[in-house]
Design an enzyme around this catalytic site. Structure first.
Site, PDB file in Angstrom:
ATOM      1  N   GLU A  73       0.810  -1.225   0.000  1.00 54.00           N
ATOM      2  CA  GLU A  73       0.000   0.000   0.000  1.00 54.00           C
ATOM      3  C   GLU A  73       0.845   1.277   0.000  1.00 54.00           C
ATOM      4  OE1 GLU A  73      -4.227  -0.444   1.641  1.00 54.00           O
ATOM      5  OE2 GLU A  73      -2.920  -0.936   3.316  1.00 54.00           O
ATOM      6  N   HIS A  92      -0.669   5.705   7.622  1.00 53.17           N
ATOM      7  CA  HIS A  92      -1.819   4.890   7.210  1.00 53.17           C
ATOM      8  C   HIS A  92      -1.993   3.800   8.255  1.00 53.17           C
ATOM      9  CE1 HIS A  92      -4.609   2.312   5.286  1.00 53.17           C
ATOM     10  NE2 HIS A  92      -3.741   1.332   5.231  1.00 53.17           N
ATOM     11  N   HIS A  94      -4.914   0.996  10.600  1.00 56.93           N
ATOM     12  CA  HIS A  94      -6.175   0.239  10.694  1.00 56.93           C
ATOM     13  C   HIS A  94      -6.741   0.389  12.101  1.00 56.93           C
ATOM     14  CE1 HIS A  94      -4.134  -2.543   7.485  1.00 56.93           C
ATOM     15  NE2 HIS A  94      -4.494  -1.385   6.981  1.00 56.93           N
ATOM     16  N   HIS A 162     -11.678  -0.480   6.274  1.00 52.66           N
ATOM     17  CA  HIS A 162     -10.221  -0.608   6.210  1.00 52.66           C
ATOM     18  C   HIS A 162      -9.524   0.153   7.348  1.00 52.66           C
ATOM     19  CE1 HIS A 162      -6.522  -0.338   3.268  1.00 52.66           C
ATOM     20  NE2 HIS A 162      -6.157  -0.525   4.513  1.00 52.66           N
TER      21      HIS A 162
HETATM   22 ZN    ZN Z   1      -4.145  -0.635   4.956  1.00 52.65          ZN
END
Ligand code: ZN
Length: 243
Positions: A73, A92, A94, A162
């Site tokens: 990603e 980024h 979760h 996500h």
């Molecule tokens: Zn991710």
């Protein structure tokens, strides 16, 4: 202190706070070349050390990976750095408390002074608007661009099913925002339960948000997190602790 070590500290701090699990990643734009960014090789963030830090260009190609695997990603980061010259660091993650907001259409709102930046707006992105039947991961430049388009000029974007992606003008602010975004989501959910269906929740107003965001750099927090992470790294180096 070098940017690679700062990124190690950021990764470990985010893991310690449960914002990043074995997945998720932090990056920082290179101080010496704004067309590049620093990111760890494909590894759980809690295990990252300085030799794991790689340099990538904004198309998310490694300058010299030396055969090491990359995060799938990484395009989230490269495409946001392209679209947002003001962004110097990205997280980024979760983190679990934000996910219910993205899939119910409930907007996050600033409930707590440490997360005042939420008042600048946190849009919600649905990968399905870009690609049907995806595995939910932002694995291509196209998906990264689509996500960056939804982020726009905001400090964070939720990702349906996500997690979220948080941006800032420096690394410590991005880390602080990611940690307090999770806390804001938890508190907003708790306040919603307490208030009940017809109850009133008083959020920060725009003037309060502006007055706080202008200076909030998580300075004292960052000093604490950095001190703890450096002590842990030193203990690991001496063989006194495992990550
Ligand atoms: Zn991710």
């Amino acid at each position: 202190m070098g940017q690679a070590l700062e990124l190690v500290i950021a990764s470990r701090t985010l893991a310690e706070h449960g914002v990043i699990d074995a997945y998720g990643h932090a990056t920082v734009r290179s101080e010496s070349d704004p067309q590049r960014y620093l990111m760890a090789r494909n590894l759980a963030p809690e295990l990252v050390t300085e030799p794991d830090i790689l340099e990538l260009d904004l198309d998310s190609r490694p300058v010299d990976a030396k055969g090491r695997a990359l995060y799938q990603e990484r395009f989230i980061h490269g495409e946001i750095y392209k679209a947002r010259p003001d962004v110097m660091a990205i997280v980024h993650n979760h983190s679990p408390s934000v996910v219910p907001f993205a899939c119910t259409g409930h907007a996050l709102r600033p409930i707590f002074h440490m997360s005042a930046f939420v008042g600048l707006g946190v849009p919600s992105w649905d990968i399905r608007d870009a690609q049907a039947g995806s595995d939910m991961l932002v694995k291509t430049a196209y998906l990264g661009r689509h996500l960056a388009g939804c982020l726009g000029s905001h400090p964070a974007v939720l990702m349906r099913g996500h997690g979220s992606t948080v941006v800032a003008e420096n690394l410590q602010r991005a880390v602080g925002r990611a940690i307090y975004l999770e806390m804001n989501a938890r508190m907003q959910f708790q306040a919603t339960l307490l208030a009940g269906p017809s109850g009133r929740i008083v959020f920060m107003d725009d003037a309060e948000v502006a007055a706080n965001v202008s200076w909030q750099n998580y300075e004292r927090s960052w000093n604490l997190w950095r001190t703890k992470a450096l002590a842990k790294l030193e203990a690991e180096r001496k063989g006194e602790a495992t990550p």
